[in-house]
Design a protein around this motif. Structure first.
Motif, PDB file in Angstrom:
ATOM      1  N   CYS A  37     -12.763   6.627 -26.649  1.00 49.93           N
ATOM      2  CA  CYS A  37     -13.983   6.194 -25.971  1.00 49.93           C
ATOM      3  C   CYS A  37     -13.753   6.249 -24.471  1.00 49.93           C
ATOM      4  O   CYS A  37     -12.787   5.684 -23.963  1.00 49.93           O
ATOM      5  CB  CYS A  37     -14.339   4.773 -26.376  1.00 49.93           C
ATOM      6  N   CYS A  67     -20.944   7.931 -29.611  1.00 52.40           N
ATOM      7  CA  CYS A  67     -19.554   8.209 -29.971  1.00 52.40           C
ATOM      8  C   CYS A  67     -19.453   8.755 -31.388  1.00 52.40           C
ATOM      9  O   CYS A  67     -18.624   9.620 -31.657  1.00 52.40           O
ATOM     10  CB  CYS A  67     -18.697   6.962 -29.767  1.00 52.40           C
ATOM     11  N   TRP A 109     -25.590   3.400 -27.335  1.00 52.58           N
ATOM     12  CA  TRP A 109     -24.207   3.737 -26.968  1.00 52.58           C
ATOM     13  C   TRP A 109     -23.347   4.051 -28.194  1.00 52.58           C
ATOM     14  O   TRP A 109     -22.563   4.999 -28.201  1.00 52.58           O
ATOM     15  CB  TRP A 109     -23.639   2.545 -26.187  1.00 52.58           C
ATOM     16  N   GLU A 161     -19.903   1.981 -34.726  1.00 52.35           N
ATOM     17  CA  GLU A 161     -19.644   3.407 -34.954  1.00 52.35           C
ATOM     18  C   GLU A 161     -19.274   3.655 -36.410  1.00 52.35           C
ATOM     19  O   GLU A 161     -19.755   4.606 -37.039  1.00 52.35           O
ATOM     20  CB  GLU A 161     -18.449   3.853 -34.092  1.00 52.35           C
ATOM     21  N   HIS A 193     -18.434  -2.308 -30.690  1.00 54.60           N
ATOM     22  CA  HIS A 193     -18.689  -0.871 -30.567  1.00 54.60           C
ATOM     23  C   HIS A 193     -18.112  -0.099 -31.755  1.00 54.60           C
ATOM     24  O   HIS A 193     -18.811   0.712 -32.376  1.00 54.60           O
ATOM     25  CB  HIS A 193     -18.105  -0.387 -29.246  1.00 54.60           C
TER      26      HIS A 193
HETATM   27 ZN    ZN Z   1     -17.149   4.872 -27.924  1.00 50.37          ZN
END
Ligand code: ZN
Ligand code: AMP
Length: 499
Positions: A31, A221, A217, A250, A246
């Motif tokens: 990231c 990714c 966001w 993901e 995060h």
């Molecule tokens: Zn990321």
């Protein structure tokens, strides 16, 4: 002979022997930075860690494909799906184009990457280049795993098994702070597409089946890693804060994508469903006085260290002295000690090179280093111990001491030692073969003298000493000391800035 590579997988919370998905290859996604401001040195610790991981994989003979993304859209001021887009806010505050801001801070980040001797990844993926792919990905999971609310398309975390396992493996809570959004099915549901609210204008927005707006966001990714490395890939990295929100998000998207793409159920008992087999997280660099916070005035940027006279690679060495999973406390004294250690290393390598008959060729890794025959047999234990250290979840602290022992030993011919040092430094990345002692002498920005002034004073001092006028010679030395310059008699470098 070479030690198996063992890495700590945050998802299973244990050390695992690295087994590549594709034989002989290692595919790694890290990231990247959100480019609304300069990175602080804590952020850069994350990339030093990812770089050492990549270099270790190369040392172990894997063909590495590393991707680092640049987040130029979608990262909100609160990771848990609340607040404003960091870039939109910076652009509004400074009345600047968001694209100029992204460009400026991306370049600043790249300058730090270079200064820290972080190798270039195979791809720098820029989030805004992937918006059509993000819309495609979201379209694929929308029916079964998302719900459309006024604010946009939200991921329904109850639609995948084991949501939040990554975070829960490390805490009892596992859910971060949650914004109240009307219509969310679960508190942890998060936006994968945010509609621009009516009456608002945004500098970055795109059309989508869920209205004009911008991607979330977390979506970025998932899409960039999957597209560039293919699911499942080997290793996903980030700072430890990403373990909480995060990366669980993901993973949830990747599970939804894998099962929507016809790969059976989305359970996390199939490691490939999480997108990456191994999830690795570096711990934080911390600082007591709050100088790591970008919101409060001057903060700890790499350039600040350089302006104070510290070579950036001293900061890299400071990172390597700690294990990546340990918290590391920043202090100027600690940085000074790392700089001193780096100077010793650089001088020892220079002394060795002066005694060796030919310059060292940078080695590729274990296989080549171990094949240095007819290297003296005595070299092998050093290489084996170094290899065992880095193979043990990247224990660079031990690896550094092995390097220092190798430099100090007299029993091995300089030429052989130099080759082994070069091979070790290919993992550590301290630039030992390329930087000289003088390169580490950086002029602090607040210094009142420049180098020519110092040299001129030292010439006068030399003349005084030649004339046995020791009073004048001492006076010049004291005058230089008062201006922040230390005279070092008997050292070939002659003088140094006092830090
Ligand atoms: Zn990321
Ligand atoms: P950001 O630009 O905020 O997305 O952060 C870039 C990277 O730095 C991410 O991997 C973060 O997890 C990591 N990070 C943020 N703060 C620190 C810190 N103090 N020490 C180490 N890593 C950090």
């Amino acid at each position: 002979m070479s030690a198996p590579l063992r890495l700590f997988n945050s998802l299973t919370r244990q050390l695992e022997t690295f087994e590549p998905v594709h034989e002989g290859e290692a595919r790694v996604y890290s990231c990247g930075p959100t480019v609304y401001n300069y990175p602080h040195i804590g952020n850069m610790r994350a990339y030093v860690f990812a770089d050492v991981l990549g270099r270790t994989l190369s040392w172990k003979g894997y063909r590495l494909t590393h991707v680092i993304n640049i987040t130029d859209v979608g990262h909100l001021t609160d990771d848990a799906d609340a607040g404003e887009d960091k870039l939109e806010r910076a652009a509004a505050e400074r009345a600047q184009s968001i694209w100029d801001i992204a460009q400026h801070y991306t370049e600043a980040y790249w300058a730090d990457v270079k200064a820290l001797n972080i190798r270039q990844p195979a791809h720098w993926s820029i989030a805004t280049d992937y918006v059509p792919a993000m819309i495609e990905f979201a379209r694929g999971i929308a029916d079964r795993h998302c719900c459309e609310l006024d604010g946009g398309l939200y991921f329904d975390v109850s639609a995948v098994p084991d949501y939040g396992r990554l975070a829960r493996a490390h805490t009892d809570e596992g859910e971060g702070r949650i914004e109240a959004v009307a219509g969310k099915r679960n508190a942890a549901d998060f936006a994968i597409w945010r509609k621009t609210p009516p009456g608002e204008t945004r500098q970055m927005e795109w059309d989508s089946p869920w209205g004009r707006g911008a991607p979330g966001w977390h979506l970025e990714c998932s899409v960039m890693s999957g597209q560039l490395l293919g699911f499942p890939f080997d290793i996903h990295t980030g700072g430890i804060d990403h373990r909480e929100i995060h990366h669980p998000n993901e993973i949830a998207q990747n599970q939804a994508h894998c099962c929507s793409a016809g790969q059976g159920h989305a359970g996390l008992d199939v490691p490939g469903n999480s997108g990456a087999r191994v999830w690795m997280h570096n711990n934080f660099l911390v600082e007591r006085s709050g100088k790591m916070s970008k919101s409060a005035g001057e903060f700890l940027r790499l350039q600040l260290l350089i302006d104070r006279g510290y070579h950036p690679l001293a900061y890299r060495l400071m990172c390597l002295q700690a294990h990546y999973r340990s918290e590391l406390e920043f202090s100027w004294d600690g940085l000074g000690a790392a700089l001193t250690r780096l100077k010793r290393l650089v001088m020892a390598v220079a002394a060795l090179a002066a005694r060796a008959d030919a310059p060292a060729e940078p080695e590729q890794g274990w296989n080549e280093a171990a094949a240095v025959e007819p290297a003296s047999k005595a070299l092998r234990p050093f290489l084996e111990r170094f290899d065992a250290a880095v193979a043990d979840d990247l224990n660079t602290a031990i690896a550094l001491t092995v390097l220092e022992e190798l430099l100090a030993t007299k029993a091995i011919p300089p030429q052989d030692r130099l080759r082994a040092v070069a091979a070790m430094d290919a993992v550590l990345g301290l630039g030992l073969g390329t930087i000289g002692r003088a390169d580490l002498r950086l002029r602090p920005k607040d210094a009142v003298l420049n180098e020519a002034d110092v040299e001129e004073a030292l010439e006068r001092r030399k003349a005084a000493r030649a004339a046995k006028d020791f009073a004048t010679s001492d006076a010049i030395r004291d005058e230089l000391a008062g201006k922040g310059v230390e005279v070092m008699d008997g050292d070939p470098l002659g003088w140094e800035w006092k830090l």
